[in-house]
Design a protein around this motif. Structure first.
Motif, PDB file in Angstrom:
ATOM      1  N   MET A  50     -51.106  -2.428  37.258  1.00 43.15           N
ATOM      2  CA  MET A  50     -51.687  -3.293  36.221  1.00 43.15           C
ATOM      3  C   MET A  50     -51.359  -4.749  36.533  1.00 43.15           C
ATOM      4  O   MET A  50     -50.215  -5.072  36.878  1.00 43.15           O
ATOM      5  CB  MET A  50     -51.120  -2.932  34.847  1.00 43.15           C
ATOM      6  CG  MET A  50     -51.503  -1.541  34.404  1.00 43.15           C
ATOM      7  SD  MET A  50     -50.903  -1.233  32.742  1.00 43.15           S
ATOM      8  CE  MET A  50     -49.165  -1.195  33.016  1.00 43.15           C
ATOM      9  N   SER A  96     -58.025  -5.155  29.275  1.00 44.30           N
ATOM     10  CA  SER A  96     -56.981  -4.310  28.667  1.00 44.30           C
ATOM     11  C   SER A  96     -56.990  -4.469  27.159  1.00 44.30           C
ATOM     12  O   SER A  96     -57.161  -5.576  26.634  1.00 44.30           O
ATOM     13  CB  SER A  96     -55.610  -4.719  29.208  1.00 44.30           C
ATOM     14  OG  SER A  96     -54.595  -3.924  28.615  1.00 44.30           O
ATOM     15  N   LEU A  98     -54.633  -4.200  23.978  1.00 40.18           N
ATOM     16  CA  LEU A  98     -53.237  -4.120  23.542  1.00 40.18           C
ATOM     17  C   LEU A  98     -53.262  -3.665  22.091  1.00 40.18           C
ATOM     18  O   LEU A  98     -53.723  -4.396  21.208  1.00 40.18           O
ATOM     19  CB  LEU A  98     -52.559  -5.493  23.649  1.00 40.18           C
ATOM     20  CG  LEU A  98     -52.823  -6.291  24.933  1.00 40.18           C
ATOM     21  CD1 LEU A  98     -52.083  -7.630  24.888  1.00 40.18           C
ATOM     22  CD2 LEU A  98     -52.386  -5.510  26.149  1.00 40.18           C
ATOM     23  N   GLN A 150     -56.625  -4.664  37.789  1.00 41.11           N
ATOM     24  CA  GLN A 150     -55.777  -3.584  38.328  1.00 41.11           C
ATOM     25  C   GLN A 150     -56.020  -3.444  39.819  1.00 41.11           C
ATOM     26  O   GLN A 150     -57.021  -3.914  40.368  1.00 41.11           O
ATOM     27  CB  GLN A 150     -56.053  -2.268  37.626  1.00 41.11           C
ATOM     28  CG  GLN A 150     -57.449  -1.726  37.816  1.00 41.11           C
ATOM     29  CD  GLN A 150     -57.563  -0.260  37.381  1.00 41.11           C
ATOM     30  OE1 GLN A 150     -57.113   0.637  38.083  1.00 41.11           O
ATOM     31  NE2 GLN A 150     -58.203  -0.031  36.219  1.00 41.11           N
ATOM     32  N   VAL A 243     -57.906  -0.397  30.485  1.00 47.13           N
ATOM     33  CA  VAL A 243     -56.472  -0.159  30.291  1.00 47.13           C
ATOM     34  C   VAL A 243     -56.179  -0.224  28.795  1.00 47.13           C
ATOM     35  O   VAL A 243     -56.710  -1.088  28.087  1.00 47.13           O
ATOM     36  CB  VAL A 243     -55.638  -1.227  31.043  1.00 47.13           C
ATOM     37  CG1 VAL A 243     -54.160  -1.133  30.688  1.00 47.13           C
ATOM     38  CG2 VAL A 243     -55.821  -1.068  32.554  1.00 47.13           C
ATOM     39  N   ILE A 244     -55.356   0.704  28.295  1.00 48.11           N
ATOM     40  CA  ILE A 244     -54.950   0.673  26.883  1.00 48.11           C
ATOM     41  C   ILE A 244     -53.427   0.680  26.853  1.00 48.11           C
ATOM     42  O   ILE A 244     -52.798   1.570  27.441  1.00 48.11           O
ATOM     43  CB  ILE A 244     -55.482   1.889  26.098  1.00 48.11           C
ATOM     44  CG1 ILE A 244     -57.006   2.011  26.263  1.00 48.11           C
ATOM     45  CG2 ILE A 244     -55.128   1.770  24.615  1.00 48.11           C
ATOM     46  CD1 ILE A 244     -57.616   3.215  25.534  1.00 48.11           C
ATOM     47  N   GLU A 245     -52.837  -0.313  26.180  1.00 47.57           N
ATOM     48  CA  GLU A 245     -51.373  -0.411  26.143  1.00 47.57           C
ATOM     49  C   GLU A 245     -50.885  -0.330  24.700  1.00 47.57           C
ATOM     50  O   GLU A 245     -51.455  -0.958  23.808  1.00 47.57           O
ATOM     51  CB  GLU A 245     -50.915  -1.750  26.720  1.00 47.57           C
ATOM     52  CG  GLU A 245     -51.264  -1.930  28.185  1.00 47.57           C
ATOM     53  CD  GLU A 245     -50.876  -3.308  28.679  1.00 47.57           C
ATOM     54  OE1 GLU A 245     -49.679  -3.548  28.892  1.00 47.57           O
ATOM     55  OE2 GLU A 245     -51.778  -4.160  28.821  1.00 47.57           O
ATOM     56  N   ASP A 246     -49.812   0.424  24.529  1.00 47.72           N
ATOM     57  CA  ASP A 246     -49.101   0.439  23.241  1.00 47.72           C
ATOM     58  C   ASP A 246     -47.652   0.086  23.570  1.00 47.72           C
ATOM     59  O   ASP A 246     -46.897   0.953  24.029  1.00 47.72           O
ATOM     60  CB  ASP A 246     -49.207   1.824  22.598  1.00 47.72           C
ATOM     61  CG  ASP A 246     -48.345   1.918  21.333  1.00 47.72           C
ATOM     62  OD1 ASP A 246     -48.011   0.864  20.760  1.00 47.72           O
ATOM     63  OD2 ASP A 246     -47.991   3.056  20.946  1.00 47.72           O
ATOM     64  N   ARG A 248     -44.779  -0.685  25.680  1.00 47.91           N
ATOM     65  CA  ARG A 248     -44.492  -0.561  27.103  1.00 47.91           C
ATOM     66  C   ARG A 248     -45.123   0.684  27.728  1.00 47.91           C
ATOM     67  O   ARG A 248     -44.869   1.000  28.883  1.00 47.91           O
ATOM     68  CB  ARG A 248     -42.993  -0.573  27.322  1.00 47.91           C
ATOM     69  CG  ARG A 248     -42.386  -1.929  26.963  1.00 47.91           C
ATOM     70  CD  ARG A 248     -40.972  -2.038  27.422  1.00 47.91           C
ATOM     71  NE  ARG A 248     -40.615  -3.453  27.496  1.00 47.91           N
ATOM     72  CZ  ARG A 248     -39.703  -3.949  28.309  1.00 47.91           C
ATOM     73  NH1 ARG A 248     -39.033  -3.179  29.114  1.00 47.91           N
ATOM     74  NH2 ARG A 248     -39.437  -5.243  28.325  1.00 47.91           N
ATOM     75  N   ARG A 249     -45.907   1.431  26.945  1.00 52.75           N
ATOM     76  CA  ARG A 249     -46.583   2.602  27.517  1.00 52.75           C
ATOM     77  C   ARG A 249     -48.096   2.340  27.570  1.00 52.75           C
ATOM     78  O   ARG A 249     -48.624   1.540  26.816  1.00 52.75           O
ATOM     79  CB  ARG A 249     -46.246   3.854  26.707  1.00 52.75           C
ATOM     80  CG  ARG A 249     -44.768   4.197  26.861  1.00 52.75           C
ATOM     81  CD  ARG A 249     -44.429   5.547  26.282  1.00 52.75           C
ATOM     82  NE  ARG A 249     -44.594   5.560  24.834  1.00 52.75           N
ATOM     83  CZ  ARG A 249     -44.416   6.648  24.085  1.00 52.75           C
ATOM     84  NH1 ARG A 249     -44.086   7.800  24.642  1.00 52.75           N
ATOM     85  NH2 ARG A 249     -44.565   6.588  22.779  1.00 52.75           N
ATOM     86  N   TYR A 250     -48.763   3.073  28.454  1.00 50.13           N
ATOM     87  CA  TYR A 250     -50.164   2.700  28.729  1.00 50.13           C
ATOM     88  C   TYR A 250     -50.964   3.850  29.336  1.00 50.13           C
ATOM     89  O   TYR A 250     -50.407   4.825  29.855  1.00 50.13           O
ATOM     90  CB  TYR A 250     -50.195   1.518  29.707  1.00 50.13           C
ATOM     91  CG  TYR A 250     -49.266   1.701  30.886  1.00 50.13           C
ATOM     92  CD1 TYR A 250     -49.612   2.502  31.960  1.00 50.13           C
ATOM     93  CD2 TYR A 250     -47.996   1.106  30.902  1.00 50.13           C
ATOM     94  CE1 TYR A 250     -48.744   2.703  33.025  1.00 50.13           C
ATOM     95  CE2 TYR A 250     -47.117   1.312  31.965  1.00 50.13           C
ATOM     96  CZ  TYR A 250     -47.507   2.109  33.022  1.00 50.13           C
ATOM     97  OH  TYR A 250     -46.642   2.310  34.069  1.00 50.13           O
ATOM     98  N   VAL A 252     -54.077   3.981  32.214  1.00 51.46           N
ATOM     99  CA  VAL A 252     -54.816   3.168  33.191  1.00 51.46           C
ATOM    100  C   VAL A 252     -55.918   4.030  33.803  1.00 51.46           C
ATOM    101  O   VAL A 252     -55.630   4.960  34.564  1.00 51.46           O
ATOM    102  CB  VAL A 252     -53.886   2.649  34.317  1.00 51.46           C
ATOM    103  CG1 VAL A 252     -54.677   1.820  35.319  1.00 51.46           C
ATOM    104  CG2 VAL A 252     -52.747   1.823  33.733  1.00 51.46           C
TER     105      VAL A 252
END
Ligand SMILES: Cc1cc2nc3c(=O)[nH]c(=O)nc-3n(C[C@H](O)[C@H](O)[C@H](O)COP(=O)(O)OP(=O)(O)OC[C@H]3O[C@@H](n4cnc5c(N)ncnc54)[C@H](O)[C@@H]3O)c2cc1C
Length: 372
Positions: A50, A96, A98, A150, A243-246, A248-250, A252
């Motif tokens: 990422m 991405s 967030l 990415q 990309v989907i982030e929550d 520190r987890r994600y 890809v």
């Protein structure tokens, strides 16, 4: 047979060492890369690739400055690698999301990104569902970063290695021991089994293992391994759009349909196993974001050892007390993203040129007083 007297010896052939070798060789330096195993097989191979955005003119913190410099270099550097190696590293701008737990959180986050000069927009409710129909309806707020990109790590490392070879960089792999000959404040030579290699400059880029090498030179640095596990999924249909982030987890999504679920953060020394707990947690996380992933095939799991530092920032530059010892390590969760910027700065410093950006906050000596 290694080059007898290279200008620069680089110890550690991950993304940081290989990119630095590439930048130095491009400017005419003779470079030898030493690696304990094969180059490009450790954290750099394991990462998710990422590449968050940045804006050079508006970056205010040390982290943002290095991220922004790197962001500005990725497209051109990718083109150069492709030209030299003939290989496609998979770099592309994918955007991405967030995820946020409230409107206030989303507005705060969007403001931060905009203050840094990056494009960012709040997506809510139906708007968010239109953008990411696969996302669980439990999520109602997010920030979208359209400039987020990415890269495919293993492909990037192959391209880097090939570009280095084209530029005349020499390699010595499976080096079981590495010793240093020092006179006063100068590294005179590096000793590996059967060879003594004189060098003008020595640069340590051994990722999570850098502290071990530095200890041999009586320089304690607090770089420690932080394990990250990843699960790779193959959904029946491509269900994840960006990309989907929550936190520190994600997730890809790759262009060939694979989806990476990452990642854990575990301080368990140099152990690289995947664990039941780690994999289970990642699968539950993936399904909580995109419920349809419960039907996906699990195609692979792996883990890597990030080089962690106490402030999560790299140690970059000349090591105090030595005239020709350099380090680029401790990039933690951002070593792929920050590799072009790090390599540009190290190559400038090692060749005696002024660095592109201020190195404030990145000095390799910044933890010394705390440690002695
Ligand atoms: C699961 C996971 C996900 C990640 N996701 C991302 C991401 O999405 N984006 C991002 O930017 N970063 C990400 N990272 C972080 C990134 O991968 C690292 O910061 C980066 O790869 C560090 O690169 P490096 O070259 O310093 O270390 P490494 O890639 O670990 O390379 C170190 C090299 O040094 C060699 N070496 C070790 N000891 C010696 C020795 N004594 N002598 C000679 N050579 C030696 C090793 O064999 C290795 O080749 C992730 C990391 C993990 C583990």
């Amino acid at each position: 047979m290694p080059v007898s007297q290279p200008d620069v010896v680089i110890a550690g052939g991950g993304v940081i060492g290989l990119t630095t070798a590439c930048f130095l060789a491009r400017n005419g330096a003779s470079v030898l890369v030493l690696d304990r195993t094969k180059t490009g097989q450790e954290a750099s191979w394991a990462g998710a690739g990422m590449l968050p955005p940045g804006h050079v003119l508006q970056a205010a913190s040390p982290e943002a400055r290095l991220r922004s410099l790197s962001h500005s270099l990725w497209p051109q550097f990718t083109a150069e690698l492709q030209e030299l190696s003939g290989l496609d590293n998979g770099y592309h701008v994918c955007g991405s999301l967030l995820l946020c737990r409230s409107q206030e959180a989303a507005e705060g986050m969007v403001q931060q990104w905009r203050e840094e000069g990056c494009e960012a927009e709040v997506l809510e409710g139906a708007q968010l569902q239109r953008h990411a129909p696969e996302l669980s309806t439990a999520w109602t707020h997010a920030v979208f970063l359209p400039q987020f990109a990415q890269v495919r790590n293993p492909r990037h490392l192959k391209a880097l290695r090939s570009a280095c070879e084209q530029l005349g960089v020499r390699f010595e792999e499976h080096v079981s021991t590495l010793d240093f000959e020092v006179r006063e404040s100068r590294i005179l030579a590096v000793r590996i089994p059967d060879h003594r290699i004189e060098c003008s400059q020595l640069c340590l880029t051994a990722g999570a293992w850098t502290a071990g090498l530095m200890a041999d030179l009586n320089v304690p640095i607090p770089v420690q391994p932080v394990r990250g596990q990843i699960v790779q999924l193959l959904p029946e249909l491509q269900r994840v759009s960006c990309v989907i982030e929550d936190g520190r987890r994600y997730l890809v999504p790759r262009r060939d349909g694979l989806v990476l679920v990452g990642s854990t953060e575990e301080r368990v020394g140099f152990q690289k196993a995947n664990t039941v707990d780690g994999v289970q947690g990642l699968l539950e996380f993936a399904i909580s974001l995109v419920p349809s992933l419960q039907h996906a095939a699990i195609t692979r799991t792996w883990s890597g050892l990030r080089p962690g530092s106490p402030d999560e920032l790299p140690l970059l530059g000349r090591v105090g007390g030595y005239s020709n010892l350099w380090v680029g390590a401790g990039h933690f969760r951002s070593g792929l993203q920050m590799s072009p910027g790090t390599a540009l700065l190290l190559s400038q410093l090692i060749s005696g040129r002024p660095p592109e950006i201020s190195l404030e906050g990145l000095s390799p000596d910044r933890f010394r007083s705390q440690q002695s």
